[in-house]
Design a protein around this motif. Structure first.
Motif, mmCIF file in Angstrom:
data_model
loop_
_atom_site.group_PDB
_atom_site.id
_atom_site.type_symbol
_atom_site.label_atom_id
_atom_site.label_comp_id
_atom_site.label_asym_id
_atom_site.label_seq_id
_atom_site.Cartn_x
_atom_site.Cartn_y
_atom_site.Cartn_z
ATOM 1 N N ASP A 25 0.823 -1.209 0.000
ATOM 2 C CA ASP A 25 0.000 0.000 0.000
ATOM 3 C C ASP A 25 0.860 1.263 0.000
ATOM 4 O O ASP A 25 0.409 2.344 0.365
ATOM 5 N N HIS A 26 2.106 1.104 -0.417
ATOM 6 C CA HIS A 26 3.029 2.235 -0.534
ATOM 7 C C HIS A 26 4.087 1.842 -1.573
ATOM 8 O O HIS A 26 4.217 0.667 -1.926
ATOM 9 N N SER A 39 7.435 11.023 -6.612
ATOM 10 C CA SER A 39 6.751 10.608 -5.395
ATOM 11 C C SER A 39 7.214 11.477 -4.222
ATOM 12 O O SER A 39 8.314 11.279 -3.695
ATOM 13 N N PRO A 59 6.010 8.068 0.150
ATOM 14 C CA PRO A 59 5.760 6.717 -0.358
ATOM 15 C C PRO A 59 4.309 6.420 -0.710
ATOM 16 O O PRO A 59 4.045 5.510 -1.495
ATOM 17 N N SER A 60 3.369 7.182 -0.162
ATOM 18 C CA SER A 60 1.957 6.898 -0.394
ATOM 19 C C SER A 60 1.362 7.715 -1.535
ATOM 20 O O SER A 60 0.161 7.604 -1.809
#
Length: 308
Positions: free
Chosen positions: A32-33, A73, A76-77
């Motif tokens: 999820d990252h 980015s 990370p998310s």
């Protein structure tokens, strides 16, 4: 524990007997990252493949471009894309609040590719931002390596129509690469994917019934695209003319054709294919001379099936 795979993916994994091992692999790979190496890859790219949905839920496949770093980015998310689609790209109308997008970072000189999908969380005059729902790497198996350079182009016209047309069949007949956008409809866990497909030039063949036949070779066995198509047959296809910068965007309906299956027409003989996907062409757009990148002669992947 929740599975990273939806029922369509699980059904195909089970059908070919890899469900348990792929579940374990997916739980490790799908995050999820974005890990640091994925974040760095996106920032090195001059282009980005994007899958989106129009107002009727039809998937569309698009490509954006910019100076390396235009996709980056900040954490990370998140993935920020400082580019806007051209007005005649379906993506321009599809960047709506709450929309989900599929993103593919593909570095053709090295054959590296990373996939990410998630919801749109910001959209402004400079670009847009996507939150990470799923992030994972893909194997480089069927990617042809190509070096690239910037190429100034004068944008050509938009040509469009419905169904097979000589104006775009010639590109399909000689191409060794395409991109396919598909979707999973679950309101909570669903999303859009865009994936690479590669083969020898002409690996996608037109059948006698007018459908396009896409071979499905041995891959990572997660079956993200085929799992989507099993539940929702609509898809969006993108072909890039690596010499002229032409972009062909084609809507289609897919049918998965299993070995020894009957009742779905007569499939062509495509060496190395473990399954086939029959694509019924629908609406299309051919945007002439748009991609301002020129690519050198391809070096074919050593994994490509021979005898095509």
């Amino acid at each position: 524990m929740n599975s990273p795979f939806h029922p369509g993916e699980q059904a195909i994994q089970a059908r070919i007997g890899v469900r348990e091992q792929v579940e374990a692999m997916g739980s490790r790979m799908i995050r999820d990252h974005m890990p640091e190496q994925h974040r760095l890859l996106f920032a090195q790219l001059p282009w980005l493949l994007v899958g989106s949905l129009d107002g009727d839920g039809q998937p569309q496949a698009s490509v954006l471009w910019g100076k390396p770093g235009f996709a980056h980015s900040p954490e990370p998310s998140l993935l920020r894309i400082n580019a806007r689609p051209e007005g005649d790209d379906p993506l321009a109308a599809n960047l709506r609040s709450t929309v989900r997008l599929g993103l593919l970072g593909l570095e053709m000189p090295t054959r590296r590719r990373n996939r990410m999908n998630g919801p749109l969380v910001d959209n402004d005059g400079e670009g847009f931002t996507v939150a990470v729902q799923q992030s994972f790497g893909n194997c480089p198996k069927y990617i042809q390596t190509r070096d690239w350079r910037w190429e100034a182009r004068t944008a050509g016209p938009l040509e469009q129509g419905d169904g097979p047309d000589p104006r775009w069949l010639e590109l399909v007949n000689r191409s060794d690469t395409l991109f396919i956008a598909s979707q999973h409809l679950d309101p909570e866990t669903g999303g859009v994917d865009i994936s690479h497909r590669g083969g020898m030039p002409g690996f996608v063949q037109r059948g006698e019934d007018g459908r396009l036949w896409l071979p499905d070779y041995s891959g990572n066995q997660m079956f993200n695209t085929l799992g989507n198509l099993l539940l929702e047959p609509r898809c969006g296809l993108l072909w890039v003319d690596f010499a002229s910068g032409d972009l062909l965007q084609l809507e289609a309906r897919a049918e998965i054709f299993w070995p020894n299956q009957t009742g779905s027409g007569t499939p062509p003989d495509l060496p190395g294919a473990e399954r086939l996907v029959a694509l019924t062409p629908g609406r299309w757009r051919l945007r002439r001379s748009r991609l301002p990148l020129a690519f050198d002669t391809a070096h074919p992947s050593p994994f490509l099936p021979q005898g095509h």
